[in-house]
Motif scaffolding. Sequence first.
Motif, PDB file in Angstrom:
ATOM      1  N   ILE A   1      -5.733   2.019  -5.425  1.00 20.65           N
ATOM      2  CA  ILE A   1      -4.926   1.370  -4.392  1.00 20.65           C
ATOM      3  C   ILE A   1      -5.738   0.290  -3.692  1.00 20.65           C
ATOM      4  CG2 ILE A   1      -3.763   1.737  -2.171  1.00 20.65           C
ATOM      5  CD1 ILE A   1      -3.050   4.561  -3.186  1.00 20.65           C
ATOM      6  N   ASP A   2      -6.953   0.613  -3.357  1.00 19.21           N
ATOM      7  CA  ASP A   2      -7.812  -0.350  -2.681  1.00 19.21           C
ATOM      8  C   ASP A   2      -8.016  -1.601  -3.538  1.00 19.21           C
ATOM      9  OD1 ASP A   2      -9.564  -1.068  -0.460  1.00 19.21           O
ATOM     10  OD2 ASP A   2     -11.210  -0.806  -1.862  1.00 19.21           O
ATOM     11  N   GLU A   3      -8.307  -1.404  -4.818  1.00 24.11           N
ATOM     12  CA  GLU A   3      -8.511  -2.551  -5.710  1.00 24.11           C
ATOM     13  C   GLU A   3      -7.243  -3.390  -5.834  1.00 24.11           C
ATOM     14  OE1 GLU A   3      -9.944  -1.104  -9.416  1.00 24.11           O
ATOM     15  OE2 GLU A   3     -11.831  -0.343  -8.573  1.00 24.11           O
ATOM     16  N   GLU A   4      -6.102  -2.732  -5.979  1.00 24.95           N
ATOM     17  CA  GLU A   4      -4.849  -3.468  -6.155  1.00 24.95           C
ATOM     18  C   GLU A   4      -4.475  -4.252  -4.899  1.00 24.95           C
ATOM     19  OE1 GLU A   4      -1.482  -5.107  -7.761  1.00 24.95           O
ATOM     20  OE2 GLU A   4      -3.147  -4.070  -8.770  1.00 24.95           O
ATOM     21  N   VAL A   5      -4.666  -3.655  -3.736  1.00 29.13           N
ATOM     22  CA  VAL A   5      -4.380  -4.364  -2.493  1.00 29.13           C
ATOM     23  C   VAL A   5      -5.288  -5.574  -2.351  1.00 29.13           C
ATOM     24  CG1 VAL A   5      -4.472  -4.180   0.019  1.00 29.13           C
ATOM     25  CG2 VAL A   5      -3.391  -2.365  -1.309  1.00 29.13           C
ATOM     26  N   CYS A   6      -6.549  -5.434  -2.731  1.00 31.06           N
ATOM     27  CA  CYS A   6      -7.467  -6.580  -2.690  1.00 31.06           C
ATOM     28  C   CYS A   6      -7.007  -7.686  -3.630  1.00 31.06           C
ATOM     29  CB  CYS A   6      -8.878  -6.131  -3.066  1.00 31.06           C
ATOM     30  SG  CYS A   6      -9.732  -5.175  -1.804  1.00 31.06           S
TER      31      CYS A   6
ATOM     32  N   ALA B   1       3.573   6.015  -5.516  1.00 29.34           N
ATOM     33  CA  ALA B   1       3.507   6.057  -6.980  1.00 29.34           C
ATOM     34  C   ALA B   1       2.418   6.989  -7.486  1.00 29.34           C
ATOM     35  CB  ALA B   1       3.280   4.653  -7.524  1.00 29.34           C
ATOM     36  N   GLY B   2       1.655   7.584  -6.561  1.00 29.42           N
ATOM     37  CA  GLY B   2       0.646   8.550  -6.960  1.00 29.42           C
ATOM     38  C   GLY B   2      -0.686   7.949  -7.378  1.00 29.42           C
ATOM     39  N   GLN B   3      -0.931   6.700  -7.013  1.00 27.41           N
ATOM     40  CA  GLN B   3      -2.187   6.052  -7.386  1.00 27.41           C
ATOM     41  C   GLN B   3      -3.354   6.660  -6.594  1.00 27.41           C
ATOM     42  OE1 GLN B   3      -2.748   3.483  -9.684  1.00 27.41           O
ATOM     43  NE2 GLN B   3      -0.654   3.968 -10.322  1.00 27.41           N
ATOM     44  N   PRO B   4      -4.545   6.790  -7.212  1.00 30.82           N
ATOM     45  CA  PRO B   4      -5.714   7.265  -6.458  1.00 30.82           C
ATOM     46  C   PRO B   4      -6.160   6.208  -5.455  1.00 30.82           C
ATOM     47  CG  PRO B   4      -6.356   6.605  -8.677  1.00 30.82           C
ATOM     48  CD  PRO B   4      -4.854   6.540  -8.627  1.00 30.82           C
ATOM     49  N   TRP B   5      -6.905   6.638  -4.450  1.00 30.26           N
ATOM     50  CA  TRP B   5      -7.261   5.733  -3.347  1.00 30.26           C
ATOM     51  C   TRP B   5      -8.024   4.516  -3.819  1.00 30.26           C
ATOM     52  CZ3 TRP B   5     -12.203   4.339  -2.373  1.00 30.26           C
ATOM     53  CH2 TRP B   5     -13.222   5.139  -2.896  1.00 30.26           C
ATOM     54  N   TRP B   6      -8.950   4.720  -4.780  1.00 26.82           N
ATOM     55  CA  TRP B   6      -9.770   3.590  -5.217  1.00 26.82           C
ATOM     56  C   TRP B   6      -8.933   2.549  -5.965  1.00 26.82           C
ATOM     57  CZ3 TRP B   6      -9.523   3.236 -10.454  1.00 26.82           C
ATOM     58  CH2 TRP B   6      -9.265   4.411 -11.175  1.00 26.82           C
TER      59      TRP B   6
ATOM     60  N   ARG C   1       0.822  -1.202   0.000  1.00 26.13           N
ATOM     61  CA  ARG C   1       0.000   0.000   0.000  1.00 26.13           C
ATOM     62  C   ARG C   1       0.867   1.267   0.000  1.00 26.13           C
ATOM     63  NH1 ARG C   1      -2.416   3.322   3.862  1.00 26.13           N
ATOM     64  NH2 ARG C   1      -4.453   4.174   3.234  1.00 26.13           N
ATOM     65  N   ASP C   2       1.946   1.267   0.778  1.00 29.11           N
ATOM     66  CA  ASP C   2       2.791   2.464   0.836  1.00 29.11           C
ATOM     67  C   ASP C   2       3.420   2.766  -0.521  1.00 29.11           C
ATOM     68  OD1 ASP C   2       2.310   2.880   3.560  1.00 29.11           O
ATOM     69  OD2 ASP C   2       3.880   1.459   4.130  1.00 29.11           O
TER      70      ASP C   2
END
Length: 381
Positions: free
Chosen positions: A78-83, A71-76, A65-66
């Motif tokens: 980031i959430d999808e990628e972490v999932c 890398a400047g990813q938007p929150w949504w 996540r960090d």
Amino acid sequence: MNVLIYGDTETSPTLRHEVPLAIGDSFLYLEADGRRAVLTNALEEGRIARAAPELERLLGDAFGRDELIAAGQPWWAIDEEVCVRAVAAFEIRAAAVPPTFPIALADRLRAEGVELTPAGAVFAQRRRHKTDAEMEGIRRATAAGLEALGEAATMLRDAAIRGEELWDGDQRLTAEDVRARIREVCVRLGASAPPDIMVKPMGPEPRIGHDPGSGPLPAHAPILIDLWPQDEASSCWSDMTRTFVRGDISDAIADLHALVLSAHEQSCAAVRPGAKGVDLYGIACDVFEAAGYPTGRTKRPGETLREGFYHGLGHGVGLAVHEPPVLGRTGAAPLIAGDVIAIEPGTVDRAVGGVRVEDLLIVTEGGSENLTGGFSHGLVP
């Protein structure tokens, strides 16, 4: 069967069944090969550990996540990628998901080769097997509702009759007055009642359906009170209805009430494991049809009924106030021990008025337990 659920436990009964505490932010639940886990964060980790220590807790920080933030990813995103990374770490390649699973996350997982199958019936069946905590919550909500229903009946009983209206002191007694008192009692007992609970006159040409009712309450006419409080600790619901008349009861309303009670008593008596909702509905239909009233079985295809027994017999109650099993024309699933069901037959004669009664029953191994049956079904409040 592997399972993925995404949402928050305040709006998703499916997720609340698996994670028994209120969490307002969306998160991922994973289940595979006997393992059960949640993808969470430091804000919720301790609460989940206390409420459901059997759940593994996967922290988003461990899945990059960090780096995604840097890398400047938007929150949504980031959430999808972490999932997606958590699903990969859990080695899930195929999973059942509820119909409410977010399409954006589904697309991301499918792009990574994860096969997702919407399985609404699977999750409905899981929720029919209620936990002890859920059953305790239903009982608490029911106790609060019965206390509030008693208070509402007292308000009607104590109201003065002036002409065709009910009065509380020097003010007309209104649906809003009674509804507010019901809600005050429920919230004091830890089970909030929604603002649209029904307190409405059901005299000639009544407002049918889910109209909550408003304005001054009449004397000598049926008043329907339908309340469904929600236990705050468990998020589980209850549901109950009575019809009262403050003043003179006409023969026509008394006959209508007796007919509804006959349908109610016969339907409740038939509740047991293995009984089908459509068959319980049919028992009530038999009673109304024999008295000459239309039902969902007798109407023409495409016709919309607004009188007679125009609705279903009832529904399941739990983490949603309306949930499986269905007690109506589509109720093909047999009841199982532990089901909690609302049975609420009623009928409307537009020239006379309407009557409905509703009790909440637990299906037991040998029949049923009526949680609300101890409250009088009589018309006199």
